[in-house]
Enzyme design. Sequence first.
Site, PDB file in Angstrom:
ATOM      1  N   LYS A   1       0.848  -1.189   0.000  1.00 37.59           N
ATOM      2  CA  LYS A   1       0.000   0.000   0.000  1.00 37.59           C
ATOM      3  C   LYS A   1       0.883   1.238   0.000  1.00 37.59           C
ATOM      4  O   LYS A   1       2.048   1.213   0.413  1.00 37.59           O
ATOM      5  CB  LYS A   1      -0.948   0.021   1.195  1.00 37.59           C
ATOM      6  CG  LYS A   1      -0.286  -0.049   2.579  1.00 37.59           C
ATOM      7  CD  LYS A   1       0.125   1.283   3.149  1.00 37.59           C
ATOM      8  CE  LYS A   1       0.675   1.154   4.570  1.00 37.59           C
ATOM      9  NZ  LYS A   1       1.338   2.392   5.051  1.00 37.59           N
TER      10      LYS A   1
ATOM     11  N   ASP B   1      -2.176  -1.979  10.685  1.00 34.44           N
ATOM     12  CA  ASP B   1      -2.441  -1.958   9.246  1.00 34.44           C
ATOM     13  C   ASP B   1      -3.109  -3.232   8.730  1.00 34.44           C
ATOM     14  O   ASP B   1      -3.608  -3.248   7.604  1.00 34.44           O
ATOM     15  CB  ASP B   1      -1.136  -1.750   8.463  1.00 34.44           C
ATOM     16  CG  ASP B   1      -0.586  -0.339   8.601  1.00 34.44           C
ATOM     17  OD1 ASP B   1      -1.286   0.517   9.175  1.00 34.44           O
ATOM     18  OD2 ASP B   1       0.549  -0.101   8.148  1.00 34.44           O
TER      19      ASP B   1
ATOM     20  N   GLY C   1       4.618  -6.557   5.633  1.00 28.69           N
ATOM     21  CA  GLY C   1       4.376  -7.582   6.640  1.00 28.69           C
ATOM     22  C   GLY C   1       2.905  -7.697   7.002  1.00 28.69           C
ATOM     23  O   GLY C   1       2.380  -8.801   7.175  1.00 28.69           O
TER      24      GLY C   1
END
Length: 308
Positions: free
Chosen positions: A28, A161, A127
């Site tokens: 992203k 996230d 990750g």
Amino acid sequence: MTRPANAPRTAGSARPLKAIYDVPAPAKLNLFLHITGRRADGYHLLQSVFMLIDWCDTLHFELRTDGQISRADLGGPDTGCGTAEALPAEDLAVRAARALQAACGTSLGVHIGLEKRIPSQAGMGGGSSDAASCLLALQRLWGVTLPAAELRALALSLGADVPFFLSGGHAWVEGIGEKITPIALPPARFVVVKPSAGLSTPAIFSAPELKRDTETATIQGFAANAKGQVFGFGRNDLQPVAQALCPPIGQSLDWLSAQHLQGRMTGSGSAVFALLPHDVDLPDVPGTPGDWKIRKCSNLQAHPLAGW
């Protein structure tokens, strides 16, 4: 009849699969990142737009019947963006697998193969994306499921996230990352630059000089910005502190400026990016250090696993 507390959370008549290969985990970019306050527990409140791009890791899953969870670093083909980075022994993908295994009460295990392409310490969510793709793929592999609310809570426990990468597309993100509103973005191309130096996220957020009082924005204001030029909205409040801690970020931004592009750091860095107009192209990595990773990317219409 009630289900025993330790019984597997099965997905109807689903049966375990032997393997699932070539599962993507996209990166992203943060189009902007504003810090609007800080909670009593120390967590920072943010506003951002998270945008999915076509720079992806790839994961492979093979069923283990002994309950063990293992992982191998598969590297990957040469992408022109440098070699794959060594993975920690207990990365987010492994942690996600363990958490889902415990939450579902399954006795099954998995061997995870990870082709790591998204650079670490870049602010690109690599990750977290790996963890989200693991949660989605392992429910299919093991023939189990969690209710959506429980899955989101589990994802948030792994990292702020991770829930975004379960949401299926671009999003307006608030709170500490748990408040997610889907949004649409126009197709666009970007150039992403990752200097070799990484950056510690805790070091940025603990800096006394970090701006923590940006005025709250609205989705409507973002959509109406500059007659639809949403890719120039706001700023990254972390960038000044990050540049002071990591000078190569400034060098990367200077390189983009030399290409007549307006750059901005994504997330907590150290990667930076710039909108690449459709009538402009870049020469192949002109005048950059050999250990930088540079890639031209496009945003995605949706997450490749949307609907899983």
